[in-house]
Scaffold this active site. Sequence first.
Site, short mmCIF file in Angstrom:
data_model
loop_
_atom_site.label_atom_id
_atom_site.label_comp_id
_atom_site.label_asym_id
_atom_site.label_seq_id
_atom_site.Cartn_x
_atom_site.Cartn_y
_atom_site.Cartn_z
N ASP A 32 -5.61 -9.70 -17.05
CA ASP A 32 -5.12 -8.93 -15.91
C ASP A 32 -6.20 -7.94 -15.47
OD1 ASP A 32 -1.96 -8.16 -14.82
OD2 ASP A 32 -3.61 -6.78 -14.37
N GLY A 94 9.43 -5.11 -9.62
CA GLY A 94 8.05 -4.79 -9.26
C GLY A 94 7.14 -6.01 -9.22
N THR A 96 4.72 -8.31 -7.81
CA THR A 96 3.81 -8.17 -6.67
C THR A 96 3.16 -9.49 -6.29
OG1 THR A 96 2.01 -7.56 -8.17
CG2 THR A 96 3.27 -5.76 -7.19
N HIS A 99 3.88 -15.82 -7.45
CA HIS A 99 3.52 -17.06 -8.15
C HIS A 99 3.90 -16.78 -9.60
CE1 HIS A 99 0.33 -20.44 -8.86
NE2 HIS A 99 1.03 -20.27 -9.98
N HIS A 101 4.43 -15.95 -13.25
CA HIS A 101 3.45 -15.68 -14.31
C HIS A 101 4.11 -14.94 -15.46
CE1 HIS A 101 3.38 -12.49 -11.27
NE2 HIS A 101 3.15 -11.64 -12.26
N HIS A 103 3.37 -12.21 -18.29
CA HIS A 103 2.47 -11.19 -18.83
C HIS A 103 2.50 -11.29 -20.36
CE1 HIS A 103 2.12 -8.66 -15.10
NE2 HIS A 103 3.27 -9.23 -14.82
P1 5GP Z 1 3.56 -8.68 -11.20
O1 5GP Z 1 3.67 -7.24 -10.82
O2 5GP Z 1 3.68 -9.58 -10.01
O3 5GP Z 1 4.48 -9.08 -12.32
O4 5GP Z 1 2.12 -8.85 -11.83
C1 5GP Z 1 0.98 -9.15 -11.08
C2 5GP Z 1 -0.20 -8.80 -11.95
O5 5GP Z 1 -1.34 -9.44 -11.41
C3 5GP Z 1 -0.51 -7.31 -12.00
O6 5GP Z 1 -0.45 -6.87 -13.36
C4 5GP Z 1 -1.90 -7.19 -11.40
O7 5GP Z 1 -2.70 -6.24 -12.06
C5 5GP Z 1 -2.45 -8.60 -11.57
N1 5GP Z 1 -3.40 -9.00 -10.53
C6 5GP Z 1 -3.25 -8.85 -9.19
N2 5GP Z 1 -4.31 -9.35 -8.56
C7 5GP Z 1 -5.15 -9.84 -9.51
C8 5GP Z 1 -6.43 -10.48 -9.46
O8 5GP Z 1 -7.02 -10.72 -8.40
N3 5GP Z 1 -6.99 -10.84 -10.65
C9 5GP Z 1 -6.36 -10.60 -11.85
N4 5GP Z 1 -7.01 -10.98 -12.96
N5 5GP Z 1 -5.16 -10.00 -11.92
C10 5GP Z 1 -4.56 -9.62 -10.78
ZN ZN Z 2 0.18 -19.56 -6.09
#
Ligand code: 5GP
Ligand code: ZN
Length: 112
Positions: A32, A94, A96, A99, A101, A103
């Site tokens: 991340d 939250g 963002t 797609h 994923h 963590h």
């Molecule tokens: P969400 O909030 O959708 O569960 O997690 C998205 C995660 O993707 C966040 O922890 C953010 O730091 C990470 N992220 C967003 N853009 C990028 C990127 O361009 N590269 C990487 N390696 N992580 C990203």
């Molecule tokens: Zn995608």
Amino acid sequence: MIDNNCIFCKIIKGEIPSAKVYEDGEFVVFKDVEPKAEVHLLAVPKDHFPHLSDLDGERAEVLSHMLAKIPQIAAENGCVGGYRLVINQGEDAGQTVRHLHIHILGGEPLAW
Ligand code: 5GP
Ligand code: ZN
């Protein structure tokens, strides 16, 4: 399926650089960019779909494959004392990046 406007699809295609630690035919794992723990990895299926509610039989198999591989990937990347898996779903959580994923958080004792 790939979404050309999706940042994780671009990472999977190699259009955006990432620190990849694992890849096979079904999914990739990369660091991340804004780590929220000592170890913070993202396990991302190659198939673009936003939510668990989009799961069908094939996607469920991919997710199952990912969960089976994650313990070894976590251990090899510094999660010695355990780790936490998080899947944010929707606005209130939250999410963002739309797609799906997983963590992978660890490398230190995590607050709860
Ligand atoms: P969400 O909030 O959708 O569960 O997690 C998205 C995660 O993707 C966040 O922890 C953010 O730091 C990470 N992220 C967003 N853009 C990028 C990127 O361009 N590269 C990487 N390696 N992580 C990203
Ligand atoms: Zn995608």
